[in-house]
Motif scaffolding. Sequence first.
Motif, mmCIF file in Angstrom:
data_model
loop_
_atom_site.group_PDB
_atom_site.id
_atom_site.type_symbol
_atom_site.label_atom_id
_atom_site.label_comp_id
_atom_site.label_asym_id
_atom_site.label_seq_id
_atom_site.Cartn_x
_atom_site.Cartn_y
_atom_site.Cartn_z
ATOM 1 N N ARG A 1 -2.315 11.279 2.122
ATOM 2 C CA ARG A 1 -1.593 12.386 2.756
ATOM 3 C C ARG A 1 -1.145 12.087 4.177
ATOM 4 N N TYR A 2 -1.932 11.287 4.897
ATOM 5 C CA TYR A 2 -1.687 11.132 6.331
ATOM 6 C C TYR A 2 -1.443 9.692 6.788
ATOM 7 N N GLU A 3 -1.584 8.702 5.897
ATOM 8 C CA GLU A 3 -1.461 7.308 6.335
ATOM 9 C C GLU A 3 -0.567 6.472 5.429
ATOM 10 N N MET A 4 0.269 7.124 4.626
ATOM 11 C CA MET A 4 1.270 6.455 3.798
ATOM 12 C C MET A 4 0.676 5.351 2.927
ATOM 13 N N ALA A 5 -0.519 5.582 2.391
ATOM 14 C CA ALA A 5 -1.104 4.619 1.450
ATOM 15 C C ALA A 5 -0.350 4.732 0.134
ATOM 16 N N MET A 6 0.198 3.622 -0.340
ATOM 17 C CA MET A 6 1.039 3.627 -1.541
ATOM 18 C C MET A 6 0.428 2.842 -2.692
ATOM 19 N N LYS A 7 -0.558 1.989 -2.396
ATOM 20 C CA LYS A 7 -1.177 1.158 -3.424
ATOM 21 C C LYS A 7 -2.683 1.110 -3.189
ATOM 22 N N PRO A 8 -3.481 0.823 -4.226
ATOM 23 C CA PRO A 8 -4.937 0.747 -4.042
ATOM 24 C C PRO A 8 -5.347 -0.228 -2.925
ATOM 25 N N ALA A 9 -4.654 -1.359 -2.816
ATOM 26 C CA ALA A 9 -5.013 -2.347 -1.785
ATOM 27 C C ALA A 9 -4.831 -1.792 -0.386
ATOM 28 N N ASP A 10 -3.883 -0.864 -0.206
ATOM 29 C CA ASP A 10 -3.681 -0.264 1.116
ATOM 30 C C ASP A 10 -4.960 0.414 1.585
ATOM 31 N N ILE A 11 -5.641 1.078 0.656
ATOM 32 C CA ILE A 11 -6.876 1.796 0.999
ATOM 33 C C ILE A 11 -8.072 0.850 1.044
#
Length: 561
Positions: free
Chosen positions: A492-502
Motif C-alpha cells: 500500500r505504501y512502498e510500491m512493492a510489486m513482486k515477492p522479492a521486493d518485500i
Amino acid sequence: MQPLSARERASNLNELAHNTFDILVIGGGVTGAGVALDAVARGYSVALVEKADFASGTSSKSTKLVHGGIRYLPNFDISLVHEALVERGLLLQNAPFLVSPVAFVLPIYEGDKHPVGMPFTTPKGIGLNRLLDAGLWMYDGLAGRRNISRHHHISRQEVLERAPTLVSEGLKEGFIYYDGQTNDARLTMAVLHTAVRSGALIANYTEVTGFEKANNRITGAIVHDVIGDQQFTVRARHIVNATGVFSEQVESLAEETPELLVEPSKGVHLVLSREQLQLGDDAIVLPETEDKRILFIVPWESRAIYGTTDTGTGDLNHPTASQDDISYLLKYLNRYLTVSISEDDIISTYAGYRPLVKPRQKNASTAKLSRTHAVIESPSGLVTITGGKLTTYRRMAQDMLDLINRRDSVKPVHPTESLPLQGSAAWPLTQHELQRRGTRLGLSSNIIQHLGGAYGSNATIIMDLVEHDPGLGLRLIDDLPYIKAEVIYACRYEMAMKPADILSRRTSIVLEDRERGQGVVDEVTHLMAQELNWPSSEQQQLTQTYLSQIQNQVTAEKHQI
C-alpha cells in the motif's frame, strides 16, 4: 502518509507520459532518490524511474554503515573523510530512527604492520599504535561538532571483554571509535517517501531504453514499463543519470562518449549468527590482511554482517559471492577468532558493485580509483552523477542540483541539510508511544524495536493494521521480527510489486533467513495477491520465479570460481 501502491504506480505512469517535468532522474537507488528529494525541495517538478525495484542494486548490498571511511585516512583522502563524516552527522540528525551510533573495537596485535589497511608501516611495526591514535584523533576532529563520541584507548583485558572471541595470543591493546549503522534499503525508501511527500512522481520497473533529441539536445527518455509491457516517453528540461555502475550504459543510449570510466568493484558480505560469534553490541575491526583491506564484523539484530571484499567485476545485474570470495573472508575470520566458522555456518551471502571512478583521458592519473563522486555534463545535456558511497548520497545530490541551479541561473540553496526524512517526526517521543502501543497489541519487544527502527513514526500505520486484524501481528518467520502486516504496508505504501521486493528490500528476510525466504514466499505472495488482485496463476508464477532466482544464486555461489 501518502499511499504508494500499484494504483499510484499506474497513475504515475500516466502522468509521466503526459507531462513535461523540470527534472527526470534515472535510477532508484539512494543516489537517485537523493537527487529527487533535493530537486523537489528546491521547487522543481520531478519524475524518477528505476529499471528494477528501488534499491535493488548497490543500495541494498552495502555493509549497512554510515561512516567516514577510516581506511581512507592513511591514504590522506582527508576531504573525502571530512565530507562523509559531516554527512554521517546530518543523517544521525535527519533520520534518527534509521541511523544509530555503533562502537568499533580495533584490536592491536604484536607484529601488525598494516592495521586498518595502512599503506605504509614502521620498522617492525614499532609505534604504529601511536600513529593509529593520531589518526583516530583526526577522525574525531574532522567530524567537528557532529562527532558521535571521542575514540579512546582500551586495555587488552577490555578488548577481550568487549570481543570475547578474539584470539588472545599476541593481543596487546586496542581502541574504541564510533561510526553509524543503517538499513540501506530502508534508508532509500525513506528518502523516496520524503521526495514523494513533496510532489515527486516515482515508478519502479520502468527501464530507460533510449532518448529523444531535438537539435542534438536530449529532451526526453523513452521508457519501457516492464510490468505492463508498454512504452512511453518522459520529457524533461534536465535529465539526470544516477544509475551507479550502469552509468556508462545509460550514456551510451544517448550516443555519448563517457568522460569518466566507471570501474565496478565487487564487495561481498557474509551473514552469520551473532550468537555463534558471541558478538555483543560493538562491531569488530579485524586488524590486518595481506592485501591491506579492512574487514568489519557488525552486529545486525540477531545476525552479524561480515565483510567486505574489493574484487573485480562480473555480471552487473546479478552479483554473486564466488568460492574465492567466501574462502578469503573465512580465512581472516578464522585467523582472528577463537570460534571456528565454516561455510555451513553462513546464513547467507550478498554482493554488490561499488561505482569507482577514474578519468578516461590517457594523461590522467589512474593509479588509484576513488570513492569521490563526480558530476559530469555531456554535450547533449545529459548530466551524470556517479562514484561516492552510501553515506554521501545527500551531498552527491546537492552537488548535482547546484549544477542544475547554475544552468537555470538560480542561486543554489541547500534545503536537505536540515530536512528530516519521512518517519522522523517527533522521534524519540514517537518511539515511546510505539513501545506502549505495541505492548498493548501483544507484540514482542524485538518486533516493536524492529518496527520503530525500520519505519519510524510510520510504524503506527502497521500497528493500525494489526489492531484491525490481529492475525497480521504474527511473525512471518519464527526467529525473525518481521510480521505479516509489513507485507500489506509494503503493497500500500512502498510500491512493492513482486515477492522479492518485500523479501529482499522492504525487509531483510533474504539476508537473515537461512532459507532466504523460500519457506515463506508462498505466504507473502498470497498476502500480496489479496492487495494486488492477482489470480492464482500469477501467484504461482511469481512464487516460482522467486524460488528459481534464489536457487540460481545459491548455485552460482557454490560453483563460481
